[in-house]
Write a protein that holds these residues in place. Structure first.
Motif, PDB file in Angstrom:
ATOM      1  N   ARG A  58       3.727  11.290  -4.548  1.00 15.51           N
ATOM      2  CA  ARG A  58       4.175  10.720  -3.276  1.00 15.51           C
ATOM      3  C   ARG A  58       3.630   9.301  -3.144  1.00 15.51           C
ATOM      4  O   ARG A  58       2.428   9.108  -3.047  1.00 15.51           O
ATOM      5  CB  ARG A  58       3.681  11.573  -2.119  1.00 15.51           C
ATOM      6  N   LEU A  59       4.538   8.329  -3.158  1.00 17.90           N
ATOM      7  CA  LEU A  59       4.120   6.926  -3.161  1.00 17.90           C
ATOM      8  C   LEU A  59       4.601   6.221  -1.901  1.00 17.90           C
ATOM      9  O   LEU A  59       5.766   6.352  -1.527  1.00 17.90           O
ATOM     10  CB  LEU A  59       4.711   6.210  -4.378  1.00 17.90           C
ATOM     11  N   GLY A  60       3.719   5.471  -1.275  1.00 15.85           N
ATOM     12  CA  GLY A  60       4.127   4.595  -0.187  1.00 15.85           C
ATOM     13  C   GLY A  60       4.220   3.187  -0.724  1.00 15.85           C
ATOM     14  O   GLY A  60       3.455   2.800  -1.611  1.00 15.85           O
ATOM     15  N   ILE A  61       5.159   2.418  -0.199  1.00 20.32           N
ATOM     16  CA  ILE A  61       5.269   1.034  -0.659  1.00 20.32           C
ATOM     17  C   ILE A  61       5.608   0.136   0.525  1.00 20.32           C
ATOM     18  O   ILE A  61       6.491   0.437   1.311  1.00 20.32           O
ATOM     19  CB  ILE A  61       6.292   0.876  -1.809  1.00 20.32           C
ATOM     20  N   SER A  62       4.843  -0.941   0.639  1.00 18.08           N
ATOM     21  CA  SER A  62       5.027  -1.831   1.765  1.00 18.08           C
ATOM     22  C   SER A  62       4.948  -3.279   1.306  1.00 18.08           C
ATOM     23  O   SER A  62       4.349  -3.584   0.272  1.00 18.08           O
ATOM     24  CB  SER A  62       3.944  -1.568   2.811  1.00 18.08           C
ATOM     25  N   GLY A  63       5.531  -4.151   2.082  1.00 14.97           N
ATOM     26  CA  GLY A  63       5.491  -5.575   1.776  1.00 14.97           C
ATOM     27  C   GLY A  63       6.369  -6.308   2.770  1.00 14.97           C
ATOM     28  O   GLY A  63       7.364  -5.758   3.236  1.00 14.97           O
ATOM     29  N   VAL A  64       5.976  -7.521   3.116  1.00 20.79           N
ATOM     30  CA  VAL A  64       6.731  -8.272   4.116  1.00 20.79           C
ATOM     31  C   VAL A  64       8.113  -8.655   3.568  1.00 20.79           C
ATOM     32  O   VAL A  64       8.305  -8.688   2.348  1.00 20.79           O
ATOM     33  CB  VAL A  64       5.964  -9.560   4.531  1.00 20.79           C
ATOM     34  N   PRO A  65       9.057  -8.926   4.476  1.00 16.41           N
ATOM     35  CA  PRO A  65      10.370  -9.397   4.018  1.00 16.41           C
ATOM     36  C   PRO A  65      10.193 -10.647   3.150  1.00 16.41           C
ATOM     37  O   PRO A  65       9.397 -11.515   3.480  1.00 16.41           O
ATOM     38  CB  PRO A  65      11.097  -9.741   5.326  1.00 16.41           C
ATOM     39  N   GLY A  66      10.884 -10.686   2.041  1.00 17.92           N
ATOM     40  CA  GLY A  66      10.771 -11.829   1.149  1.00 17.92           C
ATOM     41  C   GLY A  66       9.885 -11.572  -0.056  1.00 17.92           C
ATOM     42  O   GLY A  66       9.841 -12.366  -0.995  1.00 17.92           O
ATOM     43  N   VAL A  67       9.158 -10.462  -0.048  1.00 17.95           N
ATOM     44  CA  VAL A  67       8.244 -10.178  -1.148  1.00 17.95           C
ATOM     45  C   VAL A  67       9.002  -9.603  -2.345  1.00 17.95           C
ATOM     46  O   VAL A  67       8.441  -9.528  -3.444  1.00 17.95           O
ATOM     47  CB  VAL A  67       7.112  -9.217  -0.685  1.00 17.95           C
ATOM     48  N   LEU A 172      -0.548   7.818  -2.710  1.00 17.82           N
ATOM     49  CA  LEU A 172      -0.975   6.464  -3.071  1.00 17.82           C
ATOM     50  C   LEU A 172      -0.140   5.464  -2.286  1.00 17.82           C
ATOM     51  O   LEU A 172       1.088   5.549  -2.264  1.00 17.82           O
ATOM     52  CB  LEU A 172      -0.785   6.251  -4.584  1.00 17.82           C
ATOM     53  N   PHE A 173      -0.829   4.540  -1.623  1.00 23.05           N
ATOM     54  CA  PHE A 173      -0.148   3.530  -0.826  1.00 23.05           C
ATOM     55  C   PHE A 173      -0.254   2.191  -1.549  1.00 23.05           C
ATOM     56  O   PHE A 173      -1.347   1.709  -1.837  1.00 23.05           O
ATOM     57  CB  PHE A 173      -0.778   3.438   0.562  1.00 23.05           C
ATOM     58  N   MET A 174       0.903   1.618  -1.850  1.00 21.91           N
ATOM     59  CA  MET A 174       0.976   0.405  -2.657  1.00 21.91           C
ATOM     60  C   MET A 174       1.431  -0.746  -1.778  1.00 21.91           C
ATOM     61  O   MET A 174       2.382  -0.598  -1.007  1.00 21.91           O
ATOM     62  CB  MET A 174       2.018   0.675  -3.765  1.00 21.91           C
ATOM     63  N   LEU A 175       0.739  -1.876  -1.886  1.00 21.32           N
ATOM     64  CA  LEU A 175       1.124  -3.046  -1.095  1.00 21.32           C
ATOM     65  C   LEU A 175       1.601  -4.149  -2.024  1.00 21.32           C
ATOM     66  O   LEU A 175       0.880  -4.538  -2.945  1.00 21.32           O
ATOM     67  CB  LEU A 175      -0.067  -3.526  -0.258  1.00 21.32           C
ATOM     68  N   LEU A 176       2.811  -4.647  -1.779  1.00 24.32           N
ATOM     69  CA  LEU A 176       3.315  -5.787  -2.537  1.00 24.32           C
ATOM     70  C   LEU A 176       2.935  -7.073  -1.825  1.00 24.32           C
ATOM     71  O   LEU A 176       3.116  -7.192  -0.610  1.00 24.32           O
ATOM     72  CB  LEU A 176       4.845  -5.728  -2.646  1.00 24.32           C
ATOM     73  N   LEU A 177       2.397  -8.021  -2.587  1.00 20.74           N
ATOM     74  CA  LEU A 177       2.040  -9.323  -2.019  1.00 20.74           C
ATOM     75  C   LEU A 177       2.847 -10.429  -2.673  1.00 20.74           C
ATOM     76  O   LEU A 177       3.348 -10.276  -3.790  1.00 20.74           O
ATOM     77  CB  LEU A 177       0.551  -9.607  -2.253  1.00 20.74           C
ATOM     78  N   LEU A 178       2.925 -11.547  -1.960  1.00 21.80           N
ATOM     79  CA  LEU A 178       3.495 -12.764  -2.526  1.00 21.80           C
ATOM     80  C   LEU A 178       2.406 -13.556  -3.234  1.00 21.80           C
ATOM     81  O   LEU A 178       1.226 -13.421  -2.888  1.00 21.80           O
ATOM     82  CB  LEU A 178       4.065 -13.638  -1.402  1.00 21.80           C
ATOM     83  N   PRO A 179       2.743 -14.368  -4.193  1.00 26.48           N
ATOM     84  CA  PRO A 179       1.758 -15.288  -4.769  1.00 26.48           C
ATOM     85  C   PRO A 179       1.471 -16.386  -3.741  1.00 26.48           C
ATOM     86  O   PRO A 179       2.184 -17.383  -3.685  1.00 26.48           O
ATOM     87  CB  PRO A 179       2.456 -15.869  -6.004  1.00 26.48           C
ATOM     88  N   ALA A 196      -4.389  -0.031   1.394  1.00 24.49           N
ATOM     89  CA  ALA A 196      -3.784   0.030   0.061  1.00 24.49           C
ATOM     90  C   ALA A 196      -4.672   0.738  -0.962  1.00 24.49           C
ATOM     91  O   ALA A 196      -5.885   0.529  -0.997  1.00 24.49           O
ATOM     92  CB  ALA A 196      -3.454  -1.385  -0.425  1.00 24.49           C
ATOM     93  N   ASP A 197      -4.042   1.597  -1.775  1.00 25.92           N
ATOM     94  CA  ASP A 197      -4.704   2.166  -2.950  1.00 25.92           C
ATOM     95  C   ASP A 197      -4.390   1.335  -4.190  1.00 25.92           C
ATOM     96  O   ASP A 197      -5.017   1.504  -5.233  1.00 25.92           O
ATOM     97  CB  ASP A 197      -4.214   3.608  -3.183  1.00 25.92           C
ATOM     98  N   LEU A 198      -3.399   0.475  -4.057  1.00 28.37           N
ATOM     99  CA  LEU A 198      -2.942  -0.345  -5.178  1.00 28.37           C
ATOM    100  C   LEU A 198      -2.268  -1.585  -4.602  1.00 28.37           C
ATOM    101  O   LEU A 198      -1.433  -1.481  -3.703  1.00 28.37           O
ATOM    102  CB  LEU A 198      -1.938   0.465  -6.032  1.00 28.37           C
ATOM    103  N   VAL A 199      -2.665  -2.758  -5.115  1.00 29.35           N
ATOM    104  CA  VAL A 199      -2.079  -4.018  -4.658  1.00 29.35           C
ATOM    105  C   VAL A 199      -1.336  -4.643  -5.828  1.00 29.35           C
ATOM    106  O   VAL A 199      -1.865  -4.701  -6.938  1.00 29.35           O
ATOM    107  CB  VAL A 199      -3.174  -4.978  -4.133  1.00 29.35           C
ATOM    108  N   VAL A 200      -0.097  -5.077  -5.584  1.00 35.55           N
ATOM    109  CA  VAL A 200       0.707  -5.683  -6.642  1.00 35.55           C
ATOM    110  C   VAL A 200       1.235  -7.028  -6.153  1.00 35.55           C
ATOM    111  O   VAL A 200       1.937  -7.087  -5.129  1.00 35.55           O
ATOM    112  CB  VAL A 200       1.890  -4.771  -7.041  1.00 35.55           C
TER     113      VAL A 200
END
Lengths: 332, 332
Positions: A58-67, A172-179, A196-200
């Motif tokens: 079970r994976l959660g994934i989040s990130g702002v619009p545009g990521v 596991l909660f995954m967060l997508l980031l922008l550079p 976050a358990d994982l940052v990408v």
């Protein structure tokens, strides 16, 4: 045409388990219904499916619009399907908070993934509160598991309160980031990185390659200082559009699963999530009933204003309103 | 001897405002009482005092046992009193979570401060839940303000949930850290650093001077990345035992106050806190009543176990329990 969800719950459960995709969609429509008779059928359906749930990642994934969240989910989903898995993508976003991307429709955003036989994409139900959406998503997750999906992605936009709800329903909660430098610049609300358990860091390609590398180093440093428990939150980079680094994300998810299965943390987290879900159902229902009470409705706005303006003490206002609801206290 | 809190609320309010310390102590005892008739008097007292509240600097302070919190509060309090202020120290810690330091009694911990005419130290009320303690502390804060105290320090131990409650009742939340690497090593729970408006590394003296400098640099870096809003969370160091750096902490609090008064953030934060307090009173009372209901008490443990073991869906269990409480749903 008959009511698409007017079905015997046992028969529907069997069809879901047999992999019938129309039955799967119908089952989720049933649990999304607010009709009382549907709710009784939904309960029966879930009770029948419950013994066949729990085996997915079970994976959660989040990130702002545009990521690049849709692009990432598509690349990630196709990669995982290529390894022999079945992937379900569910969305948690109350309709009032929906952003441009979501309004176009989730399937439009992930054309290639939506064509896969081993993918199931379900948009967020419209017109519901966060509590309602979260409940439906939790139930939809169980139905997808019973239907044989072994990787469930629950996605949300990284700008509001729904992240906590998602982190509370996944392994596991995954967060997508922008550079880019820092949470605020990226538009990420306070406290979300800490879930976050994982940052990408996505978009690590072309002109942004060096910036992405700095962002990875910065977040790695910050998270090391703030870290808790056995799991050291990894900070990875990827380029979803070029399908680079997606395999490492999946490998890291596997490492997290191995560790948390071995040390019992996954089972404890799931048991705690079930208990928290129970209490959030109870709390939300009580508050809904409270707000719907005629005397409370008549007086709430006035007392809330008086409280925020410092004219009435919150305890006094609360006692007055509760007295109306429970029938035992004086008005203010 | 008469009941020490059996007093006319209006007369008690006037005595509090006149600076009568015994009246102040009696007023706080009154709001801490759980007797229904006392509660009515407490409401009247608070209503009478409310127009004379709000002028203080409301400070929260947290830190794990061993960080030197009592020493810091004493040095800080004496410094601020020396500048002409009146300082009240309130504690928020449910009795069940109390640690060695607190059990000795708050006054024993701050001998010099407790002797000051312009200091008022009130230990945490015993035998109450966090919700109860938080409510009483919020009310005690208002009473101290009406009594002319213009600096209120609300202290808590940095290991549990009470930090959120404290951050939700103050203008500035300060976290004391040890000169050491990272939250986990220091025993600080996840999410607490993120609540801080000001971080102070204590014990920056002797052998720990260099370590303290590194800790300041590390947290400064991490918090810069995670920061939000106009206020850049400062990371300072001090040696409370040698009374070094305490003046800079107070100066920084002054800068925070100036900024947040000028940009309206303090008033917005206080209005939002009042609204949140109202809703937390409502939620907690509803849940208390729910838990106390005979049918719920009879069935709650069984259903909670079934839910955490994955044998019953939380929504189904919640509906069954709520039906017992609200009188409209079937048992499970």
């Amino acid at each position: 045409m008959p009511d698409p969800i007017d079905t015997n719950p046992q028969a529907l459960a069997e069809a879901v388990r047999a992999g019938d995709r129309r039955a799967l969609a119908r089952a989720i429509t049933l649990i999304e219904s607010t009709r009382a008779d549907h709710r009784a059928s939904a309960d029966a359906l879930l009770a029948a499916l419950l013994p066949h749930t729990g085996q997915s990642v079970r994976l959660g994934i989040s990130g702002v619009p545009g990521v690049g969240k849709s692009t990432f989910i598509e690349a990630f989903g196709l990669h995982v399907i290529g390894l022999g898995h079945k992937v379900a993508v569910l969305a948690v976003d109350p309709s009032s908070q929906r952003t441009g991307g979501s309004i176009l429709g989730d399937k439009t955003r992930m054309v290639d993934l939506s064509r896969e036989a081993n993918a199931f994409i379900r948009p967020s139900p419209a017109g519901a509160t966060l509590g309602g959406v979260a409940r439906r998503t939790r139930e939809a997750m169980l139905i997808c598991e019973a239907a044989g999906f072994d990787v469930i992605l629950v996605e949300t936009v990284g700008v509001g309160q729904s992240e906590t709800a998602v982190a509370d329903m996944v392994d596991l909660f995954m967060l997508l980031l922008l550079p880019a430098g820092g949470d605020e610049l990226q538009g990420i609300k306070k406290g979300i990185v800490e879930l976050a358990d994982l940052v990408v860091v996505n978009k690590a390609d072309g002109d942004l390659t060096a910036t992405a590398r700095h962002t990875v180093a910065d977040y790695r440093h910050a998270l090391m200082l703030l870290r808790h428990g056995d799991w050291r939150v990894p900070v990875l980079s990827c380029s979803a559009v070029h399908k680079i680094g997606v395999d490492e994300v999946w490998a890291t998810i596997g490492a997290h699963r191995e560790l948390t299965e071995a040390n019992g943390q996954r089972d404890r987290r799931r048991a705690e999530q079930a208990r928290a879900w129970l209490w959030s159902e109870i709390r939300e229902t009580l508050i809904d009933r409270f707000r719907a009470h005629p005397a409370v409705r008549a007086d709430l706005a006035r007392l809330e204003d008086a409280v925020t303006q410092g004219a009435v003490i919150p305890t006094t206002a609360a006692r007055a309103l509760l007295g109306q609801f429970l029938g035992d206290a004086p008005p203010v």
